[in-house]
Design a protein around this motif. Structure first.
Motif, PDB file in Angstrom:
ATOM      1  N   LEU A   1       0.829  -1.201   0.000  1.00 18.06           N
ATOM      2  CA  LEU A   1       0.000   0.000   0.000  1.00 18.06           C
ATOM      3  C   LEU A   1       0.870   1.259   0.000  1.00 18.06           C
ATOM      4  O   LEU A   1       0.600   2.212  -0.744  1.00 18.06           O
ATOM      5  CB  LEU A   1      -0.928  -0.015   1.219  1.00 18.06           C
ATOM      6  N   GLU A   2       1.903   1.262   0.819  1.00 20.95           N
ATOM      7  CA  GLU A   2       2.797   2.421   0.826  1.00 20.95           C
ATOM      8  C   GLU A   2       3.451   2.608  -0.539  1.00 20.95           C
ATOM      9  O   GLU A   2       3.474   3.716  -1.090  1.00 20.95           O
ATOM     10  CB  GLU A   2       3.875   2.271   1.896  1.00 20.95           C
ATOM     11  N   LEU A   3       3.981   1.529  -1.097  1.00 20.22           N
ATOM     12  CA  LEU A   3       4.627   1.626  -2.405  1.00 20.22           C
ATOM     13  C   LEU A   3       3.625   2.027  -3.486  1.00 20.22           C
ATOM     14  O   LEU A   3       3.965   2.759  -4.423  1.00 20.22           O
ATOM     15  CB  LEU A   3       5.301   0.303  -2.759  1.00 20.22           C
ATOM     16  N   GLY A   4       2.380   1.555  -3.358  1.00 22.67           N
ATOM     17  CA  GLY A   4       1.353   1.937  -4.311  1.00 22.67           C
ATOM     18  C   GLY A   4       1.074   3.428  -4.274  1.00 22.67           C
ATOM     19  O   GLY A   4       0.979   4.094  -5.320  1.00 22.67           O
ATOM     20  N   ILE A   5       0.946   3.988  -3.070  1.00 25.38           N
ATOM     21  CA  ILE A   5       0.716   5.427  -2.918  1.00 25.38           C
ATOM     22  C   ILE A   5       1.858   6.217  -3.543  1.00 25.38           C
ATOM     23  O   ILE A   5       1.640   7.177  -4.304  1.00 25.38           O
ATOM     24  CB  ILE A   5       0.574   5.793  -1.423  1.00 25.38           C
ATOM     25  N   LEU A   6       3.079   5.814  -3.257  1.00 27.82           N
ATOM     26  CA  LEU A   6       4.240   6.556  -3.725  1.00 27.82           C
ATOM     27  C   LEU A   6       4.418   6.419  -5.236  1.00 27.82           C
ATOM     28  O   LEU A   6       4.779   7.382  -5.920  1.00 27.82           O
ATOM     29  CB  LEU A   6       5.489   6.098  -2.983  1.00 27.82           C
ATOM     30  N   ASN A   7       4.176   5.210  -5.759  1.00 28.32           N
ATOM     31  CA  ASN A   7       4.294   5.038  -7.210  1.00 28.32           C
ATOM     32  C   ASN A   7       3.204   5.791  -7.961  1.00 28.32           C
ATOM     33  O   ASN A   7       3.447   6.351  -9.033  1.00 28.32           O
ATOM     34  CB  ASN A   7       4.247   3.543  -7.562  1.00 28.32           C
ATOM     35  N   LEU A   8       1.987   5.823  -7.402  1.00 33.04           N
ATOM     36  CA  LEU A   8       0.918   6.605  -8.011  1.00 33.04           C
ATOM     37  C   LEU A   8       1.288   8.087  -7.997  1.00 33.04           C
ATOM     38  O   LEU A   8       1.060   8.805  -8.983  1.00 33.04           O
ATOM     39  CB  LEU A   8      -0.399   6.374  -7.262  1.00 33.04           C
ATOM     40  N   ALA A   9       1.876   8.545  -6.891  1.00 31.02           N
ATOM     41  CA  ALA A   9       2.304   9.946  -6.795  1.00 31.02           C
ATOM     42  C   ALA A   9       3.369  10.261  -7.837  1.00 31.02           C
ATOM     43  O   ALA A   9       3.317  11.300  -8.510  1.00 31.02           O
ATOM     44  CB  ALA A   9       2.827  10.230  -5.391  1.00 31.02           C
ATOM     45  N   LEU A  10       4.327   9.365  -7.975  1.00 33.33           N
ATOM     46  CA  LEU A  10       5.404   9.606  -8.932  1.00 33.33           C
ATOM     47  C   LEU A  10       4.872   9.593 -10.362  1.00 33.33           C
ATOM     48  O   LEU A  10       5.262  10.429 -11.193  1.00 33.33           O
ATOM     49  CB  LEU A  10       6.503   8.559  -8.764  1.00 33.33           C
TER      50      LEU A  10
END
Length: 420
Positions: free
Chosen positions: A169-178
């Motif tokens: 979930l954390e990586l998903g949030i950050l990848n979506l942001a990027l």
């Protein structure tokens, strides 16, 4: 750092800004006095040096007693020049120290007052209707997504492990942001998380809130609390080309904060922690474009909040709660069902030329150079997990995954509690 010429020409505006922030106005008079002293000292130094040079030209033409008198006078002047130079250097040092004290000048329209005097600009989305409300830690533990007990065992209070779907979930949030940032034209950057004192000082983080920053004394380096810091230093002492528009970077980094003075606040779960991940937008732009650029950064933040489908509001932060570098700041706060309150998820600040003056970032203009404006804004961070879990919780302790994040969690539409 403020423009000294602006302080000379309009000291009342600087005093008003300091007053609005709840900070001392005396520093303005101290700065003006130090500036006058510096100019007087430089004038005296230059006068004595000019006299010394004039005498130096007369000595070869003189002889006898006249020459000896000129040599004696030259020795006296030499000592006086050295003393005047030392005095000018001392006054300059005093001026340099004082120039770092005032915070940035608050922009017109910023609400007056302190932390509780913000203005709500808009509220977006409906708050979930929940019969039974679990907080994010209970939900995260049920999903085997958050482990604060082992975090404390390994590292101490306010540390945690994200495991399984929590890590995803954390990586998903950050990848979506990027991905959002790249689509908007930002250059993605993985930044250093240790910086030199001059960079940390240049961004304004070694002022009133220096106790929030971790320092490695043996190496004289600081751990960053946001990639804003290394990105602000990226073009330090450079002349940048803004002819094609702003230079925009999206920095992904681990972030570290001591959270000094916050004991007893949000100690449960992962709301207020010492280490987290974040994607931060950073923009260098022309001074006259900064207000519009600030609105664009806020728009990208709201685009991300819409993607994770949480109710949020946008607030115009009051002058006394801006932080030293910001001339204006907008926060986006998500609804937190377990505490029936709003929780800050993003913040975007217009720092005008404050950081660029300290760090020497300029552009060419009018036959010379001038400082650029810098702006920053959060596009995704670990804390977002809190809002997602609580606002998308289901009665059985499972959590619905926002559609925009499903691809990052193996296509799951719902995260279910682990029973083992």
């Amino acid at each position: 750092m403020l423009d000294l010429r602006q302080i000379r020409e309009d000291p009342d505006r600087v005093r008003a800004s300091q007053r609005a922030r709840g900070e001392s106005v005396d520093v303005v008079d101290q700065l003006l006095a130090a500036d006058e002293s510096r100019r007087s000292s430089l004038s005296e130094f230059e006068r004595l040096r000019a006299e010394q040079k004039s005498l130096g030209k007369l000595i070869p033409q003189a002889s006898g007693d006249e020459k000896q008198a000129l040599l004696a006078k030259t020795r006296e002047l030499s000592a006086a020049v050295k003393a005047a130079e030392a005095a000018a250097a001392e006054v300059q040092q005093r001026l340099d120290e004082l120039s770092l004290v005032p915070s940035n000048i608050v922009l017109d329209g910023v609400p007056a007052g302190g932390e509780d005097d913000y203005v709500v600009l808009r509220e977006v989305g409906g708050k979930p209707a929940l019969n039974t409300v679990r907080d994010h830690l209970e939900l995260g533990e049920g999903l085997r997504a958050i482990d604060t007990e082992r975090g404390a065992k390994v590292s101490g209070a306010r540390f945690y492990f994200l495991t399984g779907v929590g890590a995803q979930l954390e990586l998903g949030i950050l990848n979506l942001a990027l991905s959002t940032a790249v689509e908007a034209g930002f250059t993605p950057v993985i930044t250093p998380t240790l910086v030199r004192p001059e960079v940390m000082r240049g961004t304004g983080f070694l002022g009133a809130h220096a106790d929030e920053v971790y320092r490695l004394e043996a190496d004289d380096l600081y751990l960053v609390g946001t990639s804003e810091v290394p990105l602000a230093g990226y073009h330090a002492d450079e002349i940048v080309d803004l002819s094609d528009g702003p230079l925009r970077y999206a920095g992904w980094s681990a972030c570290y904060r001591r959270e000094a003075g916050s004991y007893g606040k949000d100690t449960r779960g992962i709301i207020r922690v010492h280490q987290f991940q974040k994607v931060e937008m950073f923009s260098y732009c022309r001074q006259e474009d900064a207000v519009d650029e600030h609105a664009r950064l806020l728009g990208w933040e709201e685009q991300m909040l819409a993607a994770i489908e949480v109710p949020y509001r946008v607030i115009d932060v009051a002058a006394g709660d801006l932080g030293s570098s910001a001339a204006r700041k907008f926060d986006c706060e998500a609804w937190l069902p377990s505490q029936s309150r709003w929780l800050e998820l993003t913040s975007t600040s217009n720092c005008t030329t404050f950081q660029a003056r300290r760090l020497g970032v300029r552009e060419r203009a009018d036959g010379g150079t001038r400082p650029v404006a810098t702006l920053n804004g959060t596009l995704g961070t670990t804390r977002w997990i809190v809002a997602i879990l609580e606002n998308h919780q289901l009665p059985d302790g499972s959590v619905r995954v926002p559609e925009a994040l499903r691809a990052y969690l193996g296509g799951r539409e719902v995260l279910e509690p682990v029973t083992r």
